[in-house]
Design a protein around this motif. Structure first.
Motif, PDB file in Angstrom:
ATOM      1  N   ALA A   1      40.992  41.457  75.903  1.00 49.13           N
ATOM      2  CA  ALA A   1      41.077  41.414  75.174  1.00 49.13           C
ATOM      3  C   ALA A   1      41.442  42.881  74.040  1.00 49.13           C
ATOM      4  O   ALA A   1      42.095  42.946  73.290  1.00 49.13           O
ATOM      5  CB  ALA A   1      40.117  40.684  74.502  1.00 49.13           C
ATOM      6  N   GLU A   2      40.927  43.324  74.403  1.00 44.56           N
ATOM      7  CA  GLU A   2      40.849  45.348  73.818  1.00 44.56           C
ATOM      8  C   GLU A   2      42.351  45.359  73.950  1.00 44.56           C
ATOM      9  O   GLU A   2      42.420  45.512  73.132  1.00 44.56           O
ATOM     10  CB  GLU A   2      39.595  46.174  74.416  1.00 44.56           C
TER      11      GLU A   2
ATOM     12  N   LEU B   1      44.682  42.880  71.715  1.00 50.03           N
ATOM     13  CA  LEU B   1      44.266  43.634  70.419  1.00 50.03           C
ATOM     14  C   LEU B   1      44.801  44.090  69.793  1.00 50.03           C
ATOM     15  O   LEU B   1      45.802  44.005  68.524  1.00 50.03           O
ATOM     16  CB  LEU B   1      42.863  43.338  70.324  1.00 50.03           C
TER      17      LEU B   1
ATOM     18  N   ALA C   1      41.253  35.484  78.333  1.00 51.29           N
ATOM     19  CA  ALA C   1      39.848  36.896  78.139  1.00 51.29           C
ATOM     20  C   ALA C   1      38.994  36.246  78.774  1.00 51.29           C
ATOM     21  O   ALA C   1      39.211  35.496  79.237  1.00 51.29           O
ATOM     22  CB  ALA C   1      39.847  37.167  76.673  1.00 51.29           C
TER      23      ALA C   1
ATOM     24  N   THR D   1      35.945  36.216  77.370  1.00 52.61           N
ATOM     25  CA  THR D   1      35.437  34.857  76.832  1.00 52.61           C
ATOM     26  C   THR D   1      36.385  34.002  75.793  1.00 52.61           C
ATOM     27  O   THR D   1      37.322  34.222  75.418  1.00 52.61           O
ATOM     28  CB  THR D   1      33.832  35.750  75.854  1.00 52.61           C
TER      29      THR D   1
ATOM     30  N   ASP E   1      36.656  35.781  72.507  1.00 49.09           N
ATOM     31  CA  ASP E   1      38.003  36.875  72.720  1.00 49.09           C
ATOM     32  C   ASP E   1      39.061  36.399  72.655  1.00 49.09           C
ATOM     33  O   ASP E   1      40.476  36.502  72.331  1.00 49.09           O
ATOM     34  CB  ASP E   1      37.496  37.410  73.866  1.00 49.09           C
TER      35      ASP E   1
ATOM     36  N   SER F   1      40.270  34.996  69.398  1.00 50.26           N
ATOM     37  CA  SER F   1      40.990  36.004  68.614  1.00 50.26           C
ATOM     38  C   SER F   1      42.042  36.652  68.922  1.00 50.26           C
ATOM     39  O   SER F   1      42.806  37.314  67.848  1.00 50.26           O
ATOM     40  CB  SER F   1      39.694  36.849  68.379  1.00 50.26           C
ATOM     41  N   MET F   2      42.673  36.535  70.003  1.00 49.28           N
ATOM     42  CA  MET F   2      43.959  36.586  70.347  1.00 49.28           C
ATOM     43  C   MET F   2      44.927  36.187  69.844  1.00 49.28           C
ATOM     44  O   MET F   2      46.544  36.748  68.766  1.00 49.28           O
ATOM     45  CB  MET F   2      44.204  36.723  71.784  1.00 49.28           C
TER      46      MET F   2
END
Length: 365
Positions: A79-80, A83, A99, A101, A104, A107-108
Motif C-alpha cells: 500500500a505504501e 499509494l 495489500a 489489509t 489499504d 484506498s489504493m
C-alpha cells in the motif's frame, strides 16, 4: 498507455527474476528503472539489463519515463509504495495480494480512480491456458450448470525453501493471503464473484525454522493463522470449498475441481499458467483431457501487465477491481473464522473478459 510503455520496478526479491525474464526486451514495455532497499540488488539488475537505471524509490517515482510502477515489495509495503506511485501520477501493477489489509486495498483503488490511473494486480497465472481452458469449458456448457467447486492448497510451509520467509508468517501473509489469490481468482474466472463466506482457521505452532540459505536454522515467529478453510457462496448460487494450509505435508486432492449437473472438471494448479484440464462427463467412463481452448499459451509472470498495456479500451484482465474483491473475500473469510459466523462481502467484480487462445509468438510480439 503508450507503446513501448515505461516500467519502473520497486522490489527485487525472489519473484522479480520471473518478471524481468518476461518483460525485458518485450516490445510492448520498456524497463527504465529499478529500486530496492538493498542497493546491491538494484545495481545487479541495472548492470545486466541494458538501459535500466538503479535509483531510489523516490527517484523512480520522479522519472517522467516511468508510466507504470511494478510493485514487487513484501505485502506489508504494497500500500505504501503503491499509494506513493499513484500520487505521483503513475499506474500501478502489484504482486499479490493487493495489500495487507482490505482498508489499504480500498484506498489504493479509490485513490487511483480519483487520479485517473490504473491499478493491476497478480496473479496473472489465471490468464494462461490452464484456468482459461477450464473457463471456456464451463462457458460452453460442457459440465452443464455449475453447482460447486473445491480448491485445495496444502504445503508444509515456505520456510523450507525461501531464504527470508518472515513475511509469510507476519500480518499480510499466511497461506490464505499468500496462496489464496491464485485459487480465489481462478474461482472468480470460473464461477463469478463471491457474495458471502463462512470460515474457520487454526495455527499449528508458534514458530517456524528456516530450512535454506544463510539463515538456515533461524526461528521465525508465526503471527498469523496457518490453516484456513471455508465456504464461498458465489453470486450465482454455486458453493466453493476452499482450503489453504502451511500445516500439511501433502495432498492427493486436485488443486481445483468444478462440479456441474452434466460433468466435473479437474483444473490444474492456478499457481502455474498451463497444465491439463480434464473432463469427466455424466455417464462417461473416464477422464478426458481437453485440448487448450483459451488463454495465453506459454505465458509467464508479467503477462498481466502486458495485457493491461495492450487493453485498448477494454478492462485489464488482471485489474484492481478483481484484486480488491479477492482481498475482500480473504479478509472477510479471516473475520468469519474469528467470529464463527457467515459474513457477506462488501465488494463485487465482473468476471474479466476471457482470453482467446493466443500462441506464445503472438503475445510476445
Amino acid at each position: 498507455m503508450g507503446d513501448p510503455h515505461g516500467v519502473g520496478i520497486v522490489g527485487l526479491g525472489v519473484i522479480s527474476r520471473a518478471y524481468l525474464d518476461t518483460l525485458t526486451d518485450h516490445p510492448a514495455v520498456r524497463i527504465v528503472a529499478v529500486a530496492d532497499l538493498d542497493p546491491a540488488r538494484s545495481a545487479a539488475v541495472a548492470d545486466t539489463t541494458p538501459g535500466v537505471a538503479a535509483v531510489s524509490v523516490e527517484g523512480l517515482l520522479d522519472r517522467p519515463d516511468v508510466d507504470t510502477v511494478l510493485n514487487l515489495t513484501i505485502p506489508a509495503a504494497h500500500a505504501e509504495v503503491s499509494l506513493a506511485a499513484i500520487d505521483a501520477g503513475k499506474n500501478v501493477y502489484v504482486e499479490k495480494p493487493l495489500a495487507a489489509t482490505f482498508a489499504d486495498g480500498r484506498s489504493m483503488v479509490d485513490r487511483a480512480a480519483s487520479a485517473g490511473v490504473r491499478v493491476g494486480c497478480a496473479p496473472d497465472t489465471v490468464l494462461g491456458t490452464g484456468t482459461q481452458t477450464a473457463r471456456a469449458a464451463v462457458d460452453r456448457g460442457l459440465i452443464g450448470r455449475p453447482l460447486s467447486a473445491s480448491a485445495v492448497m496444502v504445503t508444509p510451509g515456505h520456510e523450507r525453501w525461501h531464504p527470508d520467509p518472515d513475511f509469510y508468517y507476519a500480518p499480510g501473509g499466511g497461506p490464505l493471503l499468500d496462496m489464496g489469490p491464485y485459487y480465489i481468482s481462478a474461482l472468480i474466472h470460473l464461477l463469478g464473484p463471491v457474495r458471502a463466506v463462512h470460515g474457520a482457521a487454526s495455527r499449528l505452532r508458534a514458530e517456524r525454522v528456516i530450512g535454506s540459505g544463510p539463515r538456515t536454522g533461524e526461528p521465525v515467529a508465526v503471527r498469523v493463522d496457518t490453516h484456513v478453510t471455508g465456504v464461498l457462496e458465489h453470486a450465482d448460487g454455486a458453493l466453493s470449498t476452499l482450503t489453504t494450509s502451511f500445516d500439511g505435508v501433502a495432498t492427493t486432492a486436485a488443486p481445483i475441481e468444478v462440479h456441474g449437473e452434466a460433468g466435473t472438471l479437474a483444473v490444474p494448479d492456478p499457481n502455474y499458467f498451463d497444465g491439463a484440464v480434464r473432463l469427466f462427463p455424466l455417464g462417461g467412463g473416464d477422464w478426458q483431457v481437453l485440448d487448450p481452448l483459451a488463454g495465453y499459451a506459454g505465458a509467464s509472470r508479467g503477462i498481466g501487465l502486458i495485457d493491461a498495456v495492450r487493453a485498448d479500451g477494454r478492462p485489464p484482465r488482471a485489474g484492481g477491481d478483481v484484486a480488491l474483491h479477492v482481498l475482500d473475500v480473504m479478509s472477510t473469510l479471516l473475520r468469519s473464522a474469528g467470529e464463527g459466523r457467515r459474513i457477506e462481502v462488501t465488494t463485487t467484480a465482473e468476471r474479466p473478459p476471457p482470453v482467446p487462445l493466443t500462441p506464445a509468438e503472438d503475445w510476445r510480439q
